[in-house]
Structure formats: structure tokens, C-alpha cells
Design an enzyme around this catalytic site. Sequence first.
Site, PDB file in Angstrom:
ATOM      1  CG  HIS A 154      63.913  28.382  61.444  1.00 21.77           C
ATOM      2  ND1 HIS A 154      62.904  27.731  60.770  1.00 21.77           N
ATOM      3  CD2 HIS A 154      63.588  28.327  62.757  1.00 21.77           C
ATOM      4  CE1 HIS A 154      62.009  27.287  61.651  1.00 21.77           C
ATOM      5  NE2 HIS A 154      62.411  27.642  62.866  1.00 21.77           N
TER       6      HIS A 154
ATOM      7  CB  CYS B 176      57.903  26.088  64.084  1.00 24.54           C
ATOM      8  SG  CYS B 176      59.579  25.931  63.475  1.00 24.54           S
TER       9      CYS B 176
ATOM     10  CB  CYS C 167      62.784  25.813  65.873  1.00 26.84           C
ATOM     11  SG  CYS C 167      61.924  27.392  66.100  1.00 26.84           S
TER      12      CYS C 167
ATOM     13  CG  HIS D 233      60.030  31.704  63.953  1.00 24.70           C
ATOM     14  ND1 HIS D 233      58.774  31.141  64.072  1.00 24.70           N
ATOM     15  CD2 HIS D 233      60.896  30.657  63.907  1.00 24.70           C
ATOM     16  CE1 HIS D 233      58.876  29.818  64.113  1.00 24.70           C
ATOM     17  NE2 HIS D 233      60.163  29.499  64.009  1.00 24.70           N
TER      18      HIS D 233
ATOM     19  CG  ASP E  89     116.347  45.019  41.312  1.00 23.32           C
ATOM     20  OD1 ASP E  89     115.831  44.243  42.129  1.00 23.32           O
ATOM     21  OD2 ASP E  89     116.403  44.794  40.103  1.00 23.32           O
ATOM     22  CD  GLU E  90     111.150  43.106  43.192  1.00 23.18           C
ATOM     23  OE1 GLU E  90     111.394  42.974  41.976  1.00 23.18           O
ATOM     24  OE2 GLU E  90     110.295  42.448  43.790  1.00 23.18           O
TER      25      GLU E  90
END
Length: 821
Positions: A556, A541, A538, A560, A151-152
Site C-alpha cells: 500500500h 486515502c 491510511c 502511494h 567413529d564419525e
Amino acid sequence: MDEGESSSTNSPSRPWESYNTVFTNAKAGMEGVDKEKVQRIVYEMSKGSKYFQNEERKEALMKQEIELMRDSNPSLKGKPMAVGGLSMISTANYEARKFGVRAAMPGFIARKLCPDLIFVPVDFPKYTHYSDLTRKVFKNYDPNFIAGSLDEAYLDITEVCRERGLSGGEVSIAEELRSSVHSETGGLTCSAGVAANRLLAKVCSDINKPNGQFVLQNDRSSVMTFISSLPIRKHRDATENSIGPRRIGGIGKVTEHILKDALEIKTCGDMVLKGSLLYALFTQSSAGSNFFLSVGLGLGKTDTPEVRSRKSISSERTFAATGDERLLYSKLAEIAEMLSHDMKKEGLTARTLTLKLKTASFEIRSRAVSLQRYTCSSEDILKHATKLLKAELPVSIRLIGLRMSQFNEEIRHSDPSQGTITKFIVQKDSSRQNLDDNDSFDLEASTNCLSNDERLSSYASHDTSYDQLKEDVVKYEEQSVTPEQECKKEEERPQVLEGDALLRKHKESKSETSAQNTEAVSVFPQMEPLLWVNGYKCNLCGIELPPSFVEERQEHSDFHLAQRLQNEESGPSSSTTPTSKRRILGKEKANSKQKKQKLNQKDDSKHIPIHTFFTKSNQNSDERRNPEEMKMALPPPRLNLSPSSSLGEPRSLPSMSDILTSSKARNLDLKIQTLGPFFRVTGKNADTGSEVGRAEGVVRPWFGRGLVLHLDTIKLTKETMVMDKSLLGVGLYVGAVAIRHGYDCGCRTAQLLAIYDSDLYHSKLVRFYRRIGFEEVKEVSGSSIGDMADMLVWGGVGTRMDANIHHLLVKWSKVFLKSVS
DNA sequence: GCGGATCAC
DNA sequence: TATGGTGATCCGC
């Protein structure tokens, strides 16, 4: 407090008020019912029975409604009817509900409530027939609709809406559909709910039952308004407004009780407000905090679920309680035979057998064995079931059940029933892609009709804000991020500045920047590519950033990029000191500068700002000498990523970098995010990417003690517990990052509240935190004025536990420093 | 893997 | 007189 359900308000002369029964629960058609009378009658009828005693002990009785009824005799129209017999009724029509009669109520009680009640025997073939008729109708709107039950159903009406072109077409489509069901079935009425997802659609379908419909607009503010006042389970008082019963799927009697009485969560809005509490107390699962938070935000499924094959098959029968062993064995044999028959019909063999018993006092017991080989024979089943039963004797039993699970997958479909395989293929073929959104209907029948509960879904993404929110939640479900925080993020999105947008644009072409270790990434075409040397350093740097700091890496590389842009704009003489990326861009107008700075702050706060990576050690120690200043500003954390700390702390303390490096060895991907003073540490399985643990909290001043690290949550997923037997594994790492973060922010103390909910959860929490290194400080019970501060801050009662951050780091240092070397 | 619980329908 | 049956899932152990 609805319907006098709280035992604290019960008068001693009205004992029925404390008899919580399902029969006064939410149920369409019960508006205006004298609930007290119903409760009293049910109480009087039940008093003293074994069943009642059991219920008293359990303080529960729960069943769900099934609107399924039909009587073809027109003379019965308008008369109260119930499907079932004197011992149990399955459902009742609205006439009967006016008397308090409802599904899952014993017939004899129903008759007492409504002496004229007409009992109608169940007629499954009839229900199936009418169900098929309704499904034919649904197919016209969505060939792939999901049939929830007889029923649904849920329908996606996206396409239908789109074809008809008009906004607001949902209303007429729902009307048309219901009218179509009515004519095709020869008179069945139904109700419909239209909303953006199935959860909401189901709730909506309840609102105008019977024979009505409700359309919830698919925009975020409508959804939020609607959901925030929605009771987690019970219906509203009928006198309050005309809104009928509503219920959220997945929250039953027990869950409601926990949420309501222990956590004071009564509405879906409360769920969001108390999100962190839910997070602390429930592990993540469909029954866990993610689920609650999703519900609170009005989120639900919109996709077509996979066809799930069954995982067990069972058979059980209730009979007059008996302790007669011969009788019990014979019942057992009958059930074994039934089960074996069903298994053969389905072509199943299985190797785990479970015996279920319900004692004369209604206790449920189960006993299971796993067999050496797969079987479906009644002899095998009976043989082992008998052993299991024998071990329970003597006992008086009113129900015996047998279940087989752990199927032999290889032969599962060797002899499937035609219906099953057909369904399987149909569903599979018709599964749609990219179902972004649904509108949904829920249909229900009224008096004298097979009641229907059919739903329909559609896609019509007019309003992107809610769709966006929904996408976010999908992300949450994948990433285990708290929805409420993501919401904040979402709300802030429009405030993102131009400069940021510019950066993001550049980012798009290099989204893999942060992805993996030594992979060279060109931040800017004509510039030296950014390279993470050895996976963390990195090359431009020299800053060290662990691979797991994905977002920070992105930031980061943004830095740059920004630096490069600036250099191009203002020539080689420009400053290379990155104070703020937006200042570098220099696009703000002077008159809006102040405003924008505020916004910047907010926007930046999602991530750790780049400049914090460059903070000089002397600045750092300056700050730490002046905690009062930090109190006011609640500055962003100073990340100390270098193993050789510049803070002058003892060498033995593990740095953030130590912790992260050590965690990498354990295949754990740790990440920290901040939002103003708030922080969140997440730990993911580096292979699968799935979250295995998290810690959340805030750095805040605490009554004359300077800054403290306030931990809201330390949580491990179930998966983690399986994977890593030791709580001190993932939990320690996640906790350590949080603690180190606190240390870097200048906190001396870490504190948390092991929330008191139930004895079970509470003792677990306390035990866990103690193992991590916290000590119990005091019980916050709310009984003294001194508890007020704690209660306000923590939003509850429990055990306050503190830890000296320095001590914790010292205590843990061996773990992290050892694994580094 | 087992046993208790909860939930939906 | 008398309170269902089937299947799923989760949690703790």
C-alpha cells in the site's frame, strides 16, 4: 519395491520374505549378498522364538550401524570378523558383511550365516585411543569439528578450502585428510563425504564406502538432482548402479514404513511433491513435515550445535527372563546402585524416576514417579523403584532399567567431572559465528581396521543460489512457511521487473512502514507521511488495513510512492486511479508488453495486489454474478476489509475486518497471502511472532459447482495446543480467514479431504474438521470411478468433507461480532 | 506429568 | 541356548 519387503508380493511358500529384519537393510559392504538366503536363514533361526513372535507383532527390528572395529593381528586380515559375542554383535567387517552379517545381529545367527566368522571382544579403550588419534588429525582442518561419536565427525573445511584457493579443492582435501588418518593411526581407513551441510555430507560419506569419498557440488541443481532420487532410507538395488547404501538421519524403520506404504513417498523428491500432504498429517517438529520437506530439499544443519547438557541418566540390564520376585528385586537393587553411582560421579540429583521393563515377550513398559525432592541416593531410588516394580508383579521380565530425569539445575555443575566441564568450555569458546555453509566428510574404515566415520565441513559459497535456498529454509524454520512454496518464490525472483526493483529500492529506507500502528512513516521525503490512523486506517486515502497485513501495508505504501513518482513525472494532471502499479510507472516497452504482463501477474501473485483494495462494490457484485468468468481467470481475491460490507450481505456475517479485529484481542496476528489461486493464512502469536497455526489451499472450479474453496491444510502447532486448549481458538480464526477469503472470492462451498493414513490420524482429522463445522460427504476409497476426481485432486484417499461457506460464517458470526463490540 | 514409540549411535 | 545400552524427543492423553 526393494528386496521383496512388501507383504503383498510374498509367496506363501516363502514365509521368510515377510519377515522384515534389520539384517537385510542398507549396509555398506552388502552389495551382491544373496539377500534372500540371508533372510531365510534369519527367519529359520528365529522362527518360534519369543523374540520372533514379538517381532511379528511389531513387524519391526531396527538398529543402526556402528563401524567400529579393529584387530591388530595381521593374520586376520581379509577374514570375516565381528565385534561382540554369540548373543549380540556390535559391528562386522566388510568380509563378514558379504555373508549378510551386520551390526545388531545376534552372534548365533551371524555364525550360521558365516561359519568361519571370528568373534572379537569389544575393546573400548582401544576404540577411544584410535578415535583420539583421528581427532588430532581433524583438529588440523577444523579445530571446532563436531565429534559425532567415536567413529564419525563433522568438519567445516571452509577455511581450508579458502586458503588453498582453488575450486574443487574439496577432493584433494578429503583425500589428504583420509590419507592423514591412515598414517596417523597406523592403517585405519575411512570414508568421507563433502557437501554443503551435515545431512548431505553424511549421505555422501556412505556412497563410496569403504575407504572412499564423494564430493557433492554446492550448487542447487547438483543438490536437487542428487537428493531427488535419494531413497528416504533404503539403499538402491546394487544392480541398478554402483551407488551404495544411503540413509537420511532421522528416518528410521517406522517412519520409512509410514512414508512409503501409506503415503507412497519413496524418495526425497517425493517428499517435496507431497509436501502439502505431509503438512496436513504431521505437526511441525523435527519429526514433522518441516523436517521432511527440508530433507526433500537437501537441506541440513551447517552450524555448530549448542552443547547440550544431558536431560536424563539411566542404567539398564538384560538378563535371563524371570518371574522370580526375589531375583527381580535384587536385580533392581543392583541397577539402582549403578545409577546412583553414575549420578554421583556426574554430580547430578533428579526428581523423576522411571522404571523400564522388558517382558519375556519383549514388550517394553515404563512407569514413572516424580518425587518430592531431588535425590541421587541408591536408597531413595530403590525405595521408589521397588514400589513401581511391585505394581507390575507378577510378570516375567528380561530387562530392568532405571532412569532419573528432571535434574536440579542449581547444583548441576557443582561437582562435574573434569572431562565434562573441559568439553563444555572448549566448545563454547570455539563456537563460531556466521557459519554459512559446510562441506563435510564422512570417514569410514574398511577390513581389519577400526572403521571410521569422520566428517568434515567447510564453507565455500561459490554458488549463491543454493545458499539463498538455504537461507530461505532458515527463514522457514523460523516462520513455518512451506519450503516448496518459498522455492517457487525463489525461482521467480530473477523475473522481478525493473519497476518492481525500483520500488523495492525505495522501500529499503522505509522498511518499517508496515511495522507498527500509528507510527508515522515517510513514504517519500517531500510528501505527507503515511500514517495508519488508529493503527489501521491510511491517512492518505482512508483505506483500512489491519496491522497484521504487513506485506499488504508495504504494498500500500508502495502504491502511494508510485503515485507520487508518477505525479512528478507527468505532472498534476495524471490519473490518480491506481489500476496497476506498473502501468503507473510506465516503463515497459511496447514490444515486450505482453510478456511482461505475464510476468507481472506471476510476480504480483505473491501478495494481494493493491488495486484489489480499491475494488468498487458494483464490480465485485458483477463478478459474483458471473462465476463462469472467474472460473477461467481465477482472479485475485476481493478483500473486504470493511465491517460494513459493501456486498449487501447480511449484517450478521463477520467481515474479514471483524475476524481480524477479534483475533487481535486474542493476541493473534493473522495474515493472508495469495499466489495465483492459492492462498495461505498464517496465525502468529503477536508477542513472540511464532506461528501457531495455518491454513492453505486454493480457489478452484469444481465440476459444475462453480468455485469452491479447497482447503489443503488446517494446522495448529503443538505450541498452540498447549497454549490454547480449545481447538476452536486459533484453528477457528485461521479457518475463518480462509473461509472469508473464499467468500470474497465468490466461493459457495469449502471442501477438504481428511486424508486417510492411519486410523489414528484420520479420526483426529475428521473430528477436528467436524468441530469447525464441516460435514462428512463421502469416503474416498478409490474403489469407485467416482472417486477418481477426488483422488486426482487430493492425491489420496480419505473422507471428503464439505461446508457451506455462508453457513459457516453465520455459525461463527457470534464469535467474531461479539468480540468486536 | 506419564507412558508409549521412535531414533541415533 | 541365544536378540544391547544410553540418551533424546515427540505425541497423546
